[in-house]
Design a protein around this motif. Sequence first.
Motif, PDB file in Angstrom:
ATOM      1  N   GLU A  41       0.828  -1.209   0.000  1.00 22.47           N
ATOM      2  CA  GLU A  41       0.000   0.000   0.000  1.00 22.47           C
ATOM      3  C   GLU A  41       0.862   1.259   0.000  1.00 22.47           C
ATOM      4  O   GLU A  41       0.594   2.213  -0.741  1.00 22.47           O
ATOM      5  CB  GLU A  41      -0.910  -0.021   1.227  1.00 22.47           C
ATOM      6  N   LEU A  42       1.924   1.256   0.830  1.00 23.57           N
ATOM      7  CA  LEU A  42       2.807   2.427   0.883  1.00 23.57           C
ATOM      8  C   LEU A  42       3.543   2.617  -0.437  1.00 23.57           C
ATOM      9  O   LEU A  42       3.737   3.750  -0.890  1.00 23.57           O
ATOM     10  CB  LEU A  42       3.806   2.262   2.031  1.00 23.57           C
TER      11      LEU A  42
ATOM     12  N   LYS B 188       2.522   6.843  -6.617  1.00 27.64           N
ATOM     13  CA  LYS B 188       1.569   7.849  -7.065  1.00 27.64           C
ATOM     14  C   LYS B 188       2.103   9.260  -6.805  1.00 27.64           C
ATOM     15  O   LYS B 188       1.993  10.149  -7.663  1.00 27.64           O
ATOM     16  CB  LYS B 188       0.238   7.635  -6.346  1.00 27.64           C
TER      17      LYS B 188
ATOM     18  N   ARG C 152       1.274   4.305  -2.783  1.00 26.54           N
ATOM     19  CA  ARG C 152       1.118   5.722  -2.480  1.00 26.54           C
ATOM     20  C   ARG C 152       2.356   6.517  -2.872  1.00 26.54           C
ATOM     21  O   ARG C 152       2.261   7.619  -3.430  1.00 26.54           O
ATOM     22  CB  ARG C 152       0.838   5.892  -0.984  1.00 26.54           C
TER      23      ARG C 152
END
Length: 370
Positions: free
Chosen positions: A176-177, A183, A180
């Motif tokens: 997930e990190l 992105k 992020r």
Amino acid sequence: MEKVKNGLGRVSSRGLVLAVLGVVTLAVAILSVAVSYDILEPRFGAWAIPTVGALDALWVVFQATEILARNHKERARRVLIAGLALTAVNAAIPTAELILTAQNGGARLDLAVVLTPVAIIATKTAWWIALPSLGRAVSSDTRQAIATRRQHVADRLEVMEADAAHRVELLEVAAELDARVAKAEAHYRETVLKAQQSTTETLHSQAASTEKTLTAKPVPAAVAAIRLPDLENWTPSALALPGTERAVSGTPAIAPVQGGTQVSGPETGSGTPGGTPGGTGVTLDRLAAVAGVPVPEPDVPLTDAQMGVVLRHLRHADDPPLSYRQARDAYRRAGYVGSEQRVRIAWGALVVQEDGGETHDTEDAEEASA
């Protein structure tokens, strides 16, 4: 039946299982004796008692012997085969009675006769299933060591499962990190590219406009000759020249002559650098102080700034100002050091600063024609 007790006198798990199986086996054997005796007594009379007693007694003995011989596969195999044979015989007696009763029209069908063969076969099956799983009979110390080892293995397996769960959670959070961060990096690069695009478009537009202006209005060469100030060597502006009304550092400006009269006449016999050979009252020392350079000395290499101060002093030593040839000759007569090229460059910079280079160009033309 075998009962193995630990130091506290409690029956072990293996002994408890064997005890339960033994009780069940003994109960089934008693049921088998009762049912078989009722079946065989009308036919064999008193011989029915020892017959059914021996069959069921041997069946129980073989079950117990199978437990004792379990560590020796060859011996256990013999007992197992004999036990199976007796199981078949004991179950066959009530089964045959059921078959005969059914052929006679089923006038008398006793429930005990029905349950006996099922109980015998089921008991033997229970021994066949449970006995291999019990393992060997061991001492209490060995059981304790095995239990400790088993607990260690269980603890280790639990830790491994917890580590795996933590690893899975870590990977999920890391994924997930990473998404992020990726992105955010993409957004940052997109912003930088947009800024570069905007800057490039602005610079391209300005470059096109500047190129158009330079093509239509070329910059004179005299503009490039103007030296820019340096942070470490910056000095105030040069002394005001004739035609200006300002004074620098409290020094009177060099005023133009009026009616052909000099501001101060030349000192008789003065040929030194610090003197005023011409028509101004400003000495070479003052010009050097205003320029912020050491006083130029004859026969000593001069810097460009010192050479400019000497030429400025010589040019305005008389009225009208000296030409380049006159100032150069006076420069040589005073004993100052400097090549012809450096003198010409310093003179050009002086003329550009004072009158835009027009006098210099005229003097060059006159010198060339001469």
